[in-house]
Design a protein around this motif. Structure first.
Motif, PDB file in Angstrom:
ATOM      1  N   SER A 118      51.889  71.367  51.500  1.00 18.63           N
ATOM      2  CA  SER A 118      50.735  72.462  50.252  1.00 18.63           C
ATOM      3  C   SER A 118      50.030  72.001  50.713  1.00 18.63           C
ATOM      4  O   SER A 118      48.691  71.518  50.000  1.00 18.63           O
ATOM      5  N   GLY A 119      49.268  72.170  52.179  1.00 19.09           N
ATOM      6  CA  GLY A 119      48.162  72.968  52.744  1.00 19.09           C
ATOM      7  C   GLY A 119      46.816  71.130  52.811  1.00 19.09           C
ATOM      8  O   GLY A 119      45.959  70.843  53.265  1.00 19.09           O
ATOM      9  N   GLN A 120      48.377  70.344  52.284  1.00 17.80           N
ATOM     10  CA  GLN A 120      47.530  68.104  52.536  1.00 17.80           C
ATOM     11  C   GLN A 120      48.071  68.500  53.500  1.00 17.80           C
ATOM     12  O   GLN A 120      48.542  68.994  54.548  1.00 17.80           O
ATOM     13  N   ASP A 121      47.367  66.856  54.705  1.00 18.60           N
ATOM     14  CA  ASP A 121      47.716  66.052  56.173  1.00 18.60           C
ATOM     15  C   ASP A 121      49.351  66.512  55.729  1.00 18.60           C
ATOM     16  O   ASP A 121      49.476  65.961  54.781  1.00 18.60           O
ATOM     17  N   GLY A 122      49.603  66.674  57.108  1.00 21.00           N
ATOM     18  CA  GLY A 122      51.317  66.298  57.335  1.00 21.00           C
ATOM     19  C   GLY A 122      51.457  66.713  58.898  1.00 21.00           C
ATOM     20  O   GLY A 122      50.563  67.295  59.766  1.00 21.00           O
ATOM     21  N   ALA A 123      52.288  66.303  59.290  1.00 20.39           N
ATOM     22  CA  ALA A 123      52.786  66.731  60.375  1.00 20.39           C
ATOM     23  C   ALA A 123      54.442  67.556  60.485  1.00 20.39           C
ATOM     24  O   ALA A 123      55.354  66.963  59.995  1.00 20.39           O
ATOM     25  N   ILE A 124      54.223  68.878  61.394  1.00 23.70           N
ATOM     26  CA  ILE A 124      56.105  69.191  61.395  1.00 23.70           C
ATOM     27  C   ILE A 124      56.720  69.262  62.935  1.00 23.70           C
ATOM     28  O   ILE A 124      55.407  69.771  63.788  1.00 23.70           O
ATOM     29  N   SER A 131      59.597  76.547  70.794  1.00 23.87           N
ATOM     30  CA  SER A 131      59.295  74.594  69.678  1.00 23.87           C
ATOM     31  C   SER A 131      57.883  74.750  69.432  1.00 23.87           C
ATOM     32  O   SER A 131      57.115  74.914  70.377  1.00 23.87           O
ATOM     33  N   ILE A 132      57.552  73.684  68.756  1.00 25.62           N
ATOM     34  CA  ILE A 132      56.184  73.188  68.292  1.00 25.62           C
ATOM     35  C   ILE A 132      56.105  72.052  67.530  1.00 25.62           C
ATOM     36  O   ILE A 132      56.856  71.609  66.672  1.00 25.62           O
ATOM     37  N   GLY A 133      55.005  71.665  68.195  1.00 24.22           N
ATOM     38  CA  GLY A 133      54.589  70.062  67.624  1.00 24.22           C
ATOM     39  C   GLY A 133      53.425  69.879  66.548  1.00 24.22           C
ATOM     40  O   GLY A 133      52.510  70.380  67.239  1.00 24.22           O
ATOM     41  N   LEU A 134      52.983  70.481  65.429  1.00 20.96           N
ATOM     42  CA  LEU A 134      52.399  70.118  64.849  1.00 20.96           C
ATOM     43  C   LEU A 134      50.874  69.432  64.226  1.00 20.96           C
ATOM     44  O   LEU A 134      52.541  69.023  63.109  1.00 20.96           O
ATOM     45  N   GLY A 135      50.612  68.873  63.591  1.00 21.52           N
ATOM     46  CA  GLY A 135      49.587  67.888  62.585  1.00 21.52           C
ATOM     47  C   GLY A 135      48.281  68.039  62.145  1.00 21.52           C
ATOM     48  O   GLY A 135      47.418  68.135  62.929  1.00 21.52           O
ATOM     49  N   PHE A 136      47.931  68.162  60.622  1.00 18.65           N
ATOM     50  CA  PHE A 136      46.704  67.936  60.183  1.00 18.65           C
ATOM     51  C   PHE A 136      46.332  66.222  60.298  1.00 18.65           C
ATOM     52  O   PHE A 136      47.521  66.200  59.015  1.00 18.65           O
TER      53      PHE A 136
END
Length: 139
Positions: A118-124, A131-136
Protein backbone atom coordinates in the motif's frame (compact mmCIF):
# COMPACT_ATOMS: atom_id res chain seq x y z
CA UNK A 1 -9.48 15.07 -22.11
CA UNK A 2 -9.64 16.60 -18.66
CA UNK A 3 -11.93 15.69 -15.84
CA UNK A 4 -14.10 18.15 -13.94
CA UNK A 5 -12.33 19.14 -10.72
CA UNK A 6 -15.45 18.46 -8.61
CA UNK A 7 -16.31 15.09 -10.16
CA UNK A 8 -15.27 11.87 -8.45
CA UNK A 9 -12.30 10.06 -9.93
CA UNK A 10 -11.80 6.43 -10.72
CA UNK A 11 -8.50 4.60 -10.48
CA UNK A 12 -7.22 2.12 -13.04
CA UNK A 13 -4.38 -0.19 -12.15
CA UNK A 14 -2.79 -2.37 -14.81
CA UNK A 15 -0.32 -5.18 -14.14
CA UNK A 16 1.30 -5.86 -17.49
CA UNK A 17 3.59 -8.86 -17.23
CA UNK A 18 5.39 -11.24 -19.53
CA UNK A 19 2.67 -13.89 -19.29
CA UNK A 20 -0.52 -11.87 -18.95
CA UNK A 21 -2.08 -8.53 -18.21
CA UNK A 22 -4.68 -7.65 -15.57
CA UNK A 23 -6.60 -4.40 -15.17
CA UNK A 24 -8.84 -3.22 -12.34
CA UNK A 25 -10.86 -0.05 -11.91
CA UNK A 26 -11.85 1.16 -8.46
CA UNK A 27 -13.90 4.12 -7.30
CA UNK A 28 -12.68 6.61 -4.68
CA UNK A 29 -13.95 4.34 -1.87
CA UNK A 30 -11.85 1.44 -3.19
CA UNK A 31 -14.78 -0.52 -4.55
CA UNK A 32 -13.88 -2.58 -7.63
CA UNK A 33 -16.16 -1.52 -10.49
CA UNK A 34 -14.51 -3.38 -13.38
CA UNK A 35 -11.78 -5.89 -14.19
CA UNK A 36 -10.21 -7.20 -17.36
CA UNK A 37 -7.60 -9.66 -18.59
CA UNK A 38 -5.46 -10.05 -21.69
CA UNK A 39 -2.27 -11.76 -22.83
CA UNK A 40 1.39 -10.82 -22.45
CA UNK A 41 2.18 -7.11 -22.05
CA UNK A 42 5.93 -6.78 -22.10
CA UNK A 43 7.98 -4.31 -24.10
CA UNK A 44 10.14 -7.29 -25.13
CA UNK A 45 7.38 -7.96 -27.69
CA UNK A 46 7.46 -4.34 -28.85
CA UNK A 47 5.66 -1.20 -27.68
CA UNK A 48 2.66 -1.64 -29.99
CA UNK A 49 1.89 -5.25 -28.95
CA UNK A 50 2.44 -4.39 -25.27
CA UNK A 51 0.09 -1.39 -25.47
CA UNK A 52 -2.47 -3.44 -27.41
CA UNK A 53 -2.55 -5.99 -24.58
CA UNK A 54 -2.82 -3.24 -21.95
CA UNK A 55 -5.64 -1.67 -23.98
CA UNK A 56 -7.54 -4.96 -24.23
CA UNK A 57 -7.30 -5.45 -20.46
CA UNK A 58 -8.40 -1.93 -19.53
CA UNK A 59 -11.04 -2.01 -22.28
CA UNK A 60 -12.57 -5.11 -20.70
CA UNK A 61 -12.51 -3.42 -17.28
CA UNK A 62 -14.18 -0.31 -18.72
CA UNK A 63 -16.83 -2.48 -20.40
CA UNK A 64 -17.51 -4.40 -17.18
CA UNK A 65 -17.84 -1.08 -15.31
CA UNK A 66 -20.29 0.16 -17.97
CA UNK A 67 -18.33 3.38 -18.40
CA UNK A 68 -18.89 5.91 -21.16
CA UNK A 69 -16.65 8.80 -22.18
CA UNK A 70 -17.55 10.96 -19.15
CA UNK A 71 -16.43 8.30 -16.66
CA UNK A 72 -13.38 7.31 -18.71
CA UNK A 73 -12.21 10.94 -18.68
CA UNK A 74 -12.21 10.80 -14.84
CA UNK A 75 -9.89 7.78 -14.65
CA UNK A 76 -6.41 8.18 -13.21
CA UNK A 77 -4.36 5.30 -14.63
CA UNK A 78 -1.27 3.60 -13.26
CA UNK A 79 0.35 1.12 -15.62
CA UNK A 80 2.98 -1.34 -14.37
CA UNK A 81 4.69 -2.87 -17.37
CA UNK A 82 7.36 -5.54 -17.80
CA UNK A 83 10.40 -4.30 -19.68
CA UNK A 84 9.72 -0.60 -19.17
CA UNK A 85 13.44 -0.10 -18.52
CA UNK A 86 14.29 -0.94 -22.12
CA UNK A 87 15.84 1.97 -23.99
CA UNK A 88 13.15 4.30 -25.33
CA UNK A 89 10.22 2.28 -23.92
CA UNK A 90 8.99 4.83 -21.37
CA UNK A 91 9.22 7.70 -23.84
CA UNK A 92 7.33 5.70 -26.48
CA UNK A 93 4.58 4.79 -24.00
CA UNK A 94 4.20 8.39 -22.82
CA UNK A 95 3.73 9.47 -26.45
CA UNK A 96 0.65 7.25 -26.92
CA UNK A 97 -2.66 9.11 -26.81
CA UNK A 98 -5.06 7.97 -24.08
CA UNK A 99 -8.55 9.00 -22.90
CA UNK A 100 -7.74 9.23 -19.17
CA UNK A 101 -7.46 12.19 -16.79
CA UNK A 102 -3.86 11.13 -16.14
CA UNK A 103 -1.53 8.22 -16.72
CA UNK A 104 1.70 7.08 -15.07
CA UNK A 105 4.02 4.21 -15.99
CA UNK A 106 6.28 2.13 -13.74
CA UNK A 107 7.92 -1.26 -14.02
CA UNK A 108 5.71 -4.21 -13.13
CA UNK A 109 8.04 -4.91 -10.20
CA UNK A 110 7.66 -1.42 -8.75
CA UNK A 111 3.88 -1.59 -9.21
CA UNK A 112 3.73 -4.96 -7.47
CA UNK A 113 5.83 -3.80 -4.53
CA UNK A 114 3.83 -0.60 -4.09
CA UNK A 115 0.58 -2.54 -4.31
CA UNK A 116 1.68 -5.28 -1.93
CA UNK A 117 2.55 -2.74 0.77
CA UNK A 118 0.00 0.00 0.00
CA UNK A 119 2.78 2.42 -0.90
CA UNK A 120 4.65 1.87 2.37
CA UNK A 121 8.12 0.38 2.90
CA UNK A 122 8.38 -3.29 2.03
CA UNK A 123 9.95 -5.84 -0.25
CA UNK A 124 8.82 -8.50 -2.72
CA UNK A 125 10.27 -11.37 -4.70
CA UNK A 126 8.57 -12.28 -7.97
CA UNK A 127 9.21 -15.64 -9.62
CA UNK A 128 7.18 -15.76 -12.81
CA UNK A 129 8.05 -15.31 -16.46
CA UNK A 130 10.91 -13.19 -15.11
CA UNK A 131 12.38 -12.93 -11.62
CA UNK A 132 12.53 -9.74 -9.54
CA UNK A 133 13.60 -8.92 -6.01
CA UNK A 134 12.78 -5.35 -4.98
CA UNK A 135 12.45 -3.38 -1.74
CA UNK A 136 11.68 0.14 -0.55
CA UNK A 137 12.98 1.56 2.73
CA UNK A 138 12.30 5.18 3.73
CA UNK A 139 10.44 5.84 0.48
Amino acid sequence: MSADAGSPHFFLGVDGGGTGCRARIEDEAGTVVGQGLSGPATTRLGIEPAWASVSRAFGAAIDEAGFGPAEIARIRAGIGLAGIGRKGALEALKAIAHPFASIAFVSDGVGACLGAHSGQDGAIVIAGTGSIGLGFVDG
